[in-house]
Each structure stands twice: as structure tokens, then as C-alpha cells.
Design a protein around this motif. Structure first.
Motif, PDB file in Angstrom:
ATOM      1  N   GLU A   1      31.809  43.063  41.975  1.00 30.03           N
ATOM      2  CA  GLU A   1      31.792  41.861  42.805  1.00 30.03           C
ATOM      3  C   GLU A   1      32.275  40.667  42.001  1.00 30.03           C
ATOM      4  O   GLU A   1      32.224  40.660  40.781  1.00 30.03           O
ATOM      5  CB  GLU A   1      30.406  41.584  43.386  1.00 30.03           C
ATOM      6  N   ILE A   2      32.768  39.669  42.735  1.00 26.61           N
ATOM      7  CA  ILE A   2      33.243  38.443  42.103  1.00 26.61           C
ATOM      8  C   ILE A   2      33.005  37.296  43.077  1.00 26.61           C
ATOM      9  O   ILE A   2      33.072  37.484  44.290  1.00 26.61           O
ATOM     10  CB  ILE A   2      34.737  38.549  41.713  1.00 26.61           C
ATOM     11  N   GLU A   3      32.689  36.133  42.537  1.00 26.90           N
ATOM     12  CA  GLU A   3      32.407  34.967  43.372  1.00 26.90           C
ATOM     13  C   GLU A   3      33.263  33.802  42.879  1.00 26.90           C
ATOM     14  O   GLU A   3      33.431  33.610  41.680  1.00 26.90           O
ATOM     15  CB  GLU A   3      30.928  34.613  43.288  1.00 26.90           C
ATOM     16  N   TYR A   4      33.768  33.009  43.824  1.00 27.09           N
ATOM     17  CA  TYR A   4      34.607  31.857  43.518  1.00 27.09           C
ATOM     18  C   TYR A   4      34.069  30.679  44.323  1.00 27.09           C
ATOM     19  O   TYR A   4      33.855  30.793  45.527  1.00 27.09           O
ATOM     20  CB  TYR A   4      36.059  32.173  43.904  1.00 27.09           C
ATOM     21  N   ASP A   5      33.832  29.555  43.655  1.00 30.74           N
ATOM     22  CA  ASP A   5      33.228  28.396  44.306  1.00 30.74           C
ATOM     23  C   ASP A   5      33.994  27.144  43.894  1.00 30.74           C
ATOM     24  O   ASP A   5      34.129  26.852  42.713  1.00 30.74           O
ATOM     25  CB  ASP A   5      31.758  28.287  43.893  1.00 30.74           C
ATOM     26  N   THR A   6      34.512  26.405  44.880  1.00 35.92           N
ATOM     27  CA  THR A   6      35.222  25.159  44.579  1.00 35.92           C
ATOM     28  C   THR A   6      34.374  23.940  44.892  1.00 35.92           C
ATOM     29  O   THR A   6      34.821  22.821  44.725  1.00 35.92           O
ATOM     30  CB  THR A   6      36.521  25.055  45.405  1.00 35.92           C
ATOM     31  N   GLY A   7      33.166  24.158  45.372  1.00 32.66           N
ATOM     32  CA  GLY A   7      32.325  23.049  45.793  1.00 32.66           C
ATOM     33  C   GLY A   7      32.364  22.899  47.303  1.00 32.66           C
ATOM     34  O   GLY A   7      31.358  22.643  47.936  1.00 32.66           O
ATOM     35  N   GLU A   8      33.537  23.050  47.885  1.00 31.94           N
ATOM     36  CA  GLU A   8      33.684  22.973  49.338  1.00 31.94           C
ATOM     37  C   GLU A   8      33.714  24.366  49.955  1.00 31.94           C
ATOM     38  O   GLU A   8      33.222  24.576  51.048  1.00 31.94           O
ATOM     39  CB  GLU A   8      34.977  22.235  49.703  1.00 31.94           C
ATOM     40  N   VAL A   9      34.321  25.298  49.243  1.00 32.55           N
ATOM     41  CA  VAL A   9      34.478  26.662  49.745  1.00 32.55           C
ATOM     42  C   VAL A   9      33.903  27.618  48.714  1.00 32.55           C
ATOM     43  O   VAL A   9      34.152  27.492  47.513  1.00 32.55           O
ATOM     44  CB  VAL A   9      35.973  27.002  49.977  1.00 32.55           C
ATOM     45  N   ARG A  10      33.153  28.568  49.208  1.00 35.22           N
ATOM     46  CA  ARG A  10      32.566  29.585  48.331  1.00 35.22           C
ATOM     47  C   ARG A  10      32.940  30.952  48.882  1.00 35.22           C
ATOM     48  O   ARG A  10      32.655  31.260  50.032  1.00 35.22           O
ATOM     49  CB  ARG A  10      31.060  29.430  48.293  1.00 35.22           C
ATOM     50  N   LEU A  11      33.628  31.754  48.049  1.00 37.54           N
ATOM     51  CA  LEU A  11      34.039  33.098  48.438  1.00 37.54           C
ATOM     52  C   LEU A  11      33.345  34.106  47.546  1.00 37.54           C
ATOM     53  O   LEU A  11      33.276  33.935  46.328  1.00 37.54           O
ATOM     54  CB  LEU A  11      35.552  33.287  48.273  1.00 37.54           C
ATOM     55  N   ARG A  12      32.852  35.171  48.137  1.00 36.94           N
ATOM     56  CA  ARG A  12      32.267  36.270  47.375  1.00 36.94           C
ATOM     57  C   ARG A  12      32.895  37.539  47.911  1.00 36.94           C
ATOM     58  O   ARG A  12      32.845  37.823  49.102  1.00 36.94           O
ATOM     59  CB  ARG A  12      30.755  36.327  47.559  1.00 36.94           C
ATOM     60  N   VAL A  13      33.509  38.309  47.017  1.00 40.36           N
ATOM     61  CA  VAL A  13      34.136  39.567  47.380  1.00 40.36           C
ATOM     62  C   VAL A  13      33.419  40.653  46.599  1.00 40.36           C
ATOM     63  O   VAL A  13      33.238  40.537  45.382  1.00 40.36           O
ATOM     64  CB  VAL A  13      35.650  39.563  47.045  1.00 40.36           C
TER      65      VAL A  13
ATOM     66  N   THR B   1      26.268  35.096  16.043  1.00 42.93           N
ATOM     67  CA  THR B   1      27.133  35.480  17.156  1.00 42.93           C
ATOM     68  C   THR B   1      27.622  36.907  16.951  1.00 42.93           C
ATOM     69  O   THR B   1      28.173  37.245  15.901  1.00 42.93           O
ATOM     70  CB  THR B   1      28.338  34.521  17.269  1.00 42.93           C
ATOM     71  N   LEU B   2      27.414  37.742  17.973  1.00 39.25           N
ATOM     72  CA  LEU B   2      27.839  39.138  17.934  1.00 39.25           C
ATOM     73  C   LEU B   2      29.195  39.317  18.614  1.00 39.25           C
ATOM     74  O   LEU B   2      30.021  40.106  18.162  1.00 39.25           O
ATOM     75  CB  LEU B   2      26.806  40.023  18.630  1.00 39.25           C
ATOM     76  N   LEU B   3      29.409  38.601  19.714  1.00 40.75           N
ATOM     77  CA  LEU B   3      30.647  38.697  20.480  1.00 40.75           C
ATOM     78  C   LEU B   3      30.691  37.564  21.476  1.00 40.75           C
ATOM     79  O   LEU B   3      29.744  36.781  21.588  1.00 40.75           O
ATOM     80  CB  LEU B   3      30.754  40.056  21.196  1.00 40.75           C
ATOM     81  N   LEU B   4      31.794  37.471  22.205  1.00 45.50           N
ATOM     82  CA  LEU B   4      31.941  36.491  23.282  1.00 45.50           C
ATOM     83  C   LEU B   4      32.119  37.238  24.589  1.00 45.50           C
ATOM     84  O   LEU B   4      32.736  38.307  24.620  1.00 45.50           O
ATOM     85  CB  LEU B   4      33.170  35.606  23.049  1.00 45.50           C
ATOM     86  N   ILE B   5      31.580  36.677  25.670  1.00 45.63           N
ATOM     87  CA  ILE B   5      31.840  37.199  27.006  1.00 45.63           C
ATOM     88  C   ILE B   5      32.512  36.088  27.795  1.00 45.63           C
ATOM     89  O   ILE B   5      31.965  34.996  27.935  1.00 45.63           O
ATOM     90  CB  ILE B   5      30.561  37.666  27.710  1.00 45.63           C
ATOM     91  N   GLU B   6      33.716  36.387  28.284  1.00 46.56           N
ATOM     92  CA  GLU B   6      34.434  35.422  29.104  1.00 46.56           C
ATOM     93  C   GLU B   6      34.031  35.632  30.557  1.00 46.56           C
ATOM     94  O   GLU B   6      34.152  36.729  31.100  1.00 46.56           O
ATOM     95  CB  GLU B   6      35.941  35.605  28.968  1.00 46.56           C
ATOM     96  N   ALA B   7      33.521  34.576  31.158  1.00 41.51           N
ATOM     97  CA  ALA B   7      33.156  34.589  32.570  1.00 41.51           C
ATOM     98  C   ALA B   7      33.601  33.269  33.165  1.00 41.51           C
ATOM     99  O   ALA B   7      33.261  32.206  32.649  1.00 41.51           O
ATOM    100  CB  ALA B   7      31.647  34.774  32.730  1.00 41.51           C
ATOM    101  N   MET B   8      34.383  33.328  34.224  1.00 44.06           N
ATOM    102  CA  MET B   8      34.875  32.125  34.900  1.00 44.06           C
ATOM    103  C   MET B   8      35.621  31.208  33.922  1.00 44.06           C
ATOM    104  O   MET B   8      35.424  29.996  33.906  1.00 44.06           O
ATOM    105  CB  MET B   8      33.725  31.371  35.573  1.00 44.06           C
TER     106      MET B   8
END
Length: 145
Positions: free
Chosen positions: A25-37, A103-110
Motif C-alpha cells: 500500500e501507498i498513501e499520498y497527501d497534498t493537504g487538499e487531496v489524499r489518495l491511498r492505493v 546509525t545502522l541504516l537509512l529508510i527512505e519514506a516519502m
């Protein structure tokens, strides 16, 4: 309440991203529109067949790792990076001794790089993920003894 037209191109782009990354799953939010697929995962069970006891499998080993008290699990969904930048040495290697908070690693999210830090001091006995691969929430990343 005014309805917002659905941006089908954005939905398709998010669905394509799910396929490329292997995420569920992935979610995208612009403040006005929020999409979750999200995509559903179907698991089918079959009746057991009498057979000799199988040798331990990778999933049995994974269960053992998850139960280990030194297992460091992913705090989020994202893409793992074992080094601070391409071409740089990894933050840690198997056999390294780490201090609590290292620090062990980095996780890129959004498009944000989030450090995953050692919850305790110890020796890194296993690195369970590969560089630049997607991870799910709760997935084992490291074992620190």
C-alpha cells in the motif's frame, strides 16, 4: 461538501509504484487531496499431506530471527540504504560493535531519509536486508548481540 475530481493519472502512478517497489500500500497527501492505493494479498491454505519432517527452511530461520531479543525491526515502510550515500562505506558491517544510538541504516519514506539507530550496544551478528530494497513495517533488519 464539494467533491474533488479523481486524478486517475495519479492513481495509476501510485499503482505502478506499488508494482515497482513490491509494497502492498501507498498513501499520498497534498493537504487538499489524499489518495491511498492498496493491493490485497491472497493466501491460500492447502490441506497438509503426511510426509517426513522437512529440514528447517528460510521461514523457520526468519521466525527464529524475529524472536531473537537483539533483532532490530523496521519502524516504517520504505526503501533501505545501508550507506549514507552511493559509493560510501556502509554504516555497519557484520562483526562491528555498535553503541546505543549509532546509525545502522537509512529508510527512505516519502523522499525523507530516516535513520534507524541501534536500540542497544552490542555486536552486529546479522544484516538481514540488502541495500536499496523495499521493507515493510516490522520486517527484521539487523540482529545485535
Amino acid at each position: 461538501m464539494a467533491s474533488t475530481p479523481i486524478d486517475t493519472d495519479a492513481v495509476r502512478a501510485l499503482a505502478d509504484l506499488l508494482g515497482e517497489t513490491g509494497l502492498t500500500e501507498i498513501e499520498y497527501d497534498t493537504g487538499e487531496v489524499r489518495l491511498r492505493v492498496a493491493k490485497s494479498v491472497t493466501v491460500t491454505a492447502t490441506a497438509p499431506v503426511a510426509a517426513p519432517a522437512p529440514a528447517p527452511t528460510a521461514s523457520a530461520a526468519a521466525d527464529t530471527v524475529e524472536a531473537h531479543p537483539g533483532t532490530v525491526a523496521s519502524p516504517m515502510v520504505g526503501v533501505v540504504y545501508l550507506a549514507p550515500e552511493p559509493g560510501a562505506p556502509n554504516f555497519v558491517a557484520v562483526g562491528d560493535t555498535v553503541a546505543e544510538g549509532a546509525t545502522l541504516l537509512l529508510i527512505e519514506a516519502m523522499k525523507t531519509f530516516n535513520p534507524v539507530r541501534a536500540p542497544r550496544a552490542g555486536r552486529v551478528s546479522a544484516i538481514l536486508v540488502n541495500d536499496a530494497t523495499p521493507v515493510e513495517y516490522g520486517e527484521p533488519l539487523f540482529v545485535i548481540e
